[in-house]
Write a protein that holds these residues in place. Sequence first.
Motif, PDB file in Angstrom:
ATOM      1  N   THR A  36       0.853  -1.182   0.000  1.00 15.11           N
ATOM      2  CA  THR A  36       0.000   0.000   0.000  1.00 15.11           C
ATOM      3  C   THR A  36       0.891   1.234   0.000  1.00 15.11           C
ATOM      4  O   THR A  36       2.094   1.158   0.255  1.00 15.11           O
ATOM      5  CB  THR A  36      -0.912   0.020   1.234  1.00 15.11           C
ATOM      6  N   ARG A  37       0.306   2.376  -0.284  1.00 11.52           N
ATOM      7  CA  ARG A  37       1.097   3.604  -0.287  1.00 11.52           C
ATOM      8  C   ARG A  37       1.676   3.885   1.098  1.00 11.52           C
ATOM      9  O   ARG A  37       2.815   4.326   1.232  1.00 11.52           O
ATOM     10  CB  ARG A  37       0.228   4.776  -0.740  1.00 11.52           C
ATOM     11  N   LEU A  47       9.889  -6.416   3.082  1.00 13.54           N
ATOM     12  CA  LEU A  47       9.076  -7.342   2.300  1.00 13.54           C
ATOM     13  C   LEU A  47       7.601  -7.126   2.631  1.00 13.54           C
ATOM     14  O   LEU A  47       7.236  -6.899   3.786  1.00 13.54           O
ATOM     15  CB  LEU A  47       9.471  -8.787   2.595  1.00 13.54           C
ATOM     16  N   THR A  48       6.762  -7.214   1.632  1.00 15.22           N
ATOM     17  CA  THR A  48       5.334  -7.060   1.852  1.00 15.22           C
ATOM     18  C   THR A  48       4.792  -8.252   2.636  1.00 15.22           C
ATOM     19  O   THR A  48       5.267  -9.385   2.484  1.00 15.22           O
ATOM     20  CB  THR A  48       4.595  -6.932   0.508  1.00 15.22           C
ATOM     21  N   ASP A  49       3.819  -7.985   3.475  1.00 11.30           N
ATOM     22  CA  ASP A  49       3.267  -9.049   4.303  1.00 11.30           C
ATOM     23  C   ASP A  49       2.095  -9.768   3.647  1.00 11.30           C
ATOM     24  O   ASP A  49       1.571 -10.736   4.186  1.00 11.30           O
ATOM     25  CB  ASP A  49       2.815  -8.488   5.660  1.00 11.30           C
ATOM     26  N   ALA A  50       1.669  -9.308   2.464  1.00 13.03           N
ATOM     27  CA  ALA A  50       0.550  -9.943   1.764  1.00 13.03           C
ATOM     28  C   ALA A  50       0.630  -9.585   0.283  1.00 13.03           C
ATOM     29  O   ALA A  50       1.247  -8.594  -0.102  1.00 13.03           O
ATOM     30  CB  ALA A  50      -0.795  -9.484   2.343  1.00 13.03           C
ATOM     31  N   ASN A  55      -3.271  -2.771  -6.648  1.00 12.04           N
ATOM     32  CA  ASN A  55      -2.487  -1.788  -7.393  1.00 12.04           C
ATOM     33  C   ASN A  55      -2.392  -2.154  -8.869  1.00 12.04           C
ATOM     34  O   ASN A  55      -2.478  -1.290  -9.743  1.00 12.04           O
ATOM     35  CB  ASN A  55      -1.083  -1.681  -6.792  1.00 12.04           C
ATOM     36  N   ILE A  56      -2.221  -3.440  -9.160  1.00 13.32           N
ATOM     37  CA  ILE A  56      -2.145  -3.873 -10.554  1.00 13.32           C
ATOM     38  C   ILE A  56      -3.491  -3.664 -11.237  1.00 13.32           C
ATOM     39  O   ILE A  56      -3.558  -3.243 -12.396  1.00 13.32           O
ATOM     40  CB  ILE A  56      -1.708  -5.342 -10.624  1.00 13.32           C
ATOM     41  N   GLY A  57      -4.582  -3.959 -10.510  1.00  9.37           N
ATOM     42  CA  GLY A  57      -5.907  -3.707 -11.068  1.00  9.37           C
ATOM     43  C   GLY A  57      -6.141  -2.230 -11.332  1.00  9.37           C
ATOM     44  O   GLY A  57      -6.731  -1.851 -12.354  1.00  9.37           O
ATOM     45  N   THR A  58      -5.662  -1.366 -10.416  1.00  7.95           N
ATOM     46  CA  THR A  58      -5.801   0.079 -10.617  1.00  7.95           C
ATOM     47  C   THR A  58      -5.017   0.536 -11.835  1.00  7.95           C
ATOM     48  O   THR A  58      -5.503   1.324 -12.657  1.00  7.95           O
ATOM     49  CB  THR A  58      -5.319   0.830  -9.368  1.00  7.95           C
ATOM     50  N   ALA A  59      -3.782   0.041 -11.961  1.00 10.64           N
ATOM     51  CA  ALA A  59      -2.956   0.421 -13.106  1.00 10.64           C
ATOM     52  C   ALA A  59      -3.556  -0.089 -14.412  1.00 10.64           C
ATOM     53  O   ALA A  59      -3.504   0.590 -15.441  1.00 10.64           O
ATOM     54  CB  ALA A  59      -1.534  -0.125 -12.926  1.00 10.64           C
ATOM     55  N   ASP A 237       3.452  10.454  -6.432  1.00  7.74           N
ATOM     56  CA  ASP A 237       3.221  10.235  -5.002  1.00  7.74           C
ATOM     57  C   ASP A 237       2.611   8.874  -4.707  1.00  7.74           C
ATOM     58  O   ASP A 237       2.317   8.561  -3.558  1.00  7.74           O
ATOM     59  CB  ASP A 237       2.316  11.334  -4.435  1.00  7.74           C
ATOM     60  N   ASP A 238       2.383   8.077  -5.740  1.00  7.24           N
ATOM     61  CA  ASP A 238       1.807   6.736  -5.577  1.00  7.24           C
ATOM     62  C   ASP A 238       2.741   5.732  -6.254  1.00  7.24           C
ATOM     63  O   ASP A 238       2.455   5.208  -7.326  1.00  7.24           O
ATOM     64  CB  ASP A 238       0.408   6.684  -6.192  1.00  7.24           C
ATOM     65  N   ILE A 239       3.850   5.473  -5.601  1.00  6.83           N
ATOM     66  CA  ILE A 239       4.891   4.616  -6.176  1.00  6.83           C
ATOM     67  C   ILE A 239       4.393   3.179  -6.379  1.00  6.83           C
ATOM     68  O   ILE A 239       4.757   2.549  -7.377  1.00  6.83           O
ATOM     69  CB  ILE A 239       6.154   4.643  -5.306  1.00  6.83           C
ATOM     70  N   PRO A 240       3.593   2.590  -5.481  1.00  5.34           N
ATOM     71  CA  PRO A 240       3.092   1.237  -5.755  1.00  5.34           C
ATOM     72  C   PRO A 240       2.307   1.117  -7.060  1.00  5.34           C
ATOM     73  O   PRO A 240       2.440   0.123  -7.776  1.00  5.34           O
ATOM     74  CB  PRO A 240       2.212   0.937  -4.534  1.00  5.34           C
ATOM     75  N   THR A 241       1.497   2.129  -7.400  1.00  5.58           N
ATOM     76  CA  THR A 241       0.771   2.090  -8.678  1.00  5.58           C
ATOM     77  C   THR A 241       1.742   2.209  -9.847  1.00  5.58           C
ATOM     78  O   THR A 241       1.597   1.516 -10.875  1.00  5.58           O
ATOM     79  CB  THR A 241      -0.270   3.213  -8.739  1.00  5.58           C
TER      80      THR A 241
END
Length: 275
Positions: A36-37, A47-50, A55-59, A237-241
């Motif tokens: 998440t952001r 490392l991400t916990d899940a 984010n991929i769906g948003t992109a 400002d939304d690096i994960p996306t």
Amino acid sequence: MSRIRPGRWVVAIPMALLALATIYPLLFTANVAMKTRRDYILDRFSLTDALRWENIGTAWHSVGMGRYFVNSLLVVTSSVVLLLLFGSMAGFALSQLRFRGSTALFLGCLAGLFVPFQVIMVPLARIMADNGLIDTYPGLVLVYVAQFLPFTVFLMTSYYKGIPPEIVDAARIDGNSVYGVYRRIMLPLGTPALLSVGILNALFCWNDVLMSLVMMPSADHRTLMVGVTSLRGQYSDDIPTFASGVLIAAVPVLVVYLFLQRQIADGVAVGSTKG
């Protein structure tokens, strides 16, 4: 054996480090895409916990990466088909048919390899604009074909020169026309080279940014790589996306390399054949 093993380790260790340095950016991008952001701001290297696919769906849907993906697929497929068709025909003619000026024609095609796109970018854009081809799929396809055709002709000519001319002569004696020799003899014999050159051209076109940016200025007609570069400013400002968009663009290339690496290596070696 005791003397051979240390030598292997001397080569294996640097190669392993090089492979790790190459793979790490992709793994880091995939890890960021699953955050998440808030998680990224708190600790970007953890490392991400899940596995969060939002984010991929948003992109893919909201940002428009799905549309850009289809645009790239359409343009790359059309360009590669035309490149293989024209390149194989020219390679057959320059390597097997005897006509005046074939050497000069081949050298002219070869000279196209030394002309970077940046040199012809402005006059080419002006010509395409005057003919109404800016911001159109055929316009970008024509640019790709013109840019990568010298490379294709060179490799196909080098490959076809390795085929004994007696095969062509025998086919002509049997009553085949020049087109019949090309379709029945040269195309089947050139399948390995066509596959290798087609993969290389597909990668060149898929990874292109500059030519697509010049020829497709509107947002609706952007290719995938241009769409990824636009995300950096739009979603700074939304690096994960943004990482999700990069991941979408990288996965097809990664799949091609994983399953067709032998053909890619063969394509690089095509031009080294005799002739």
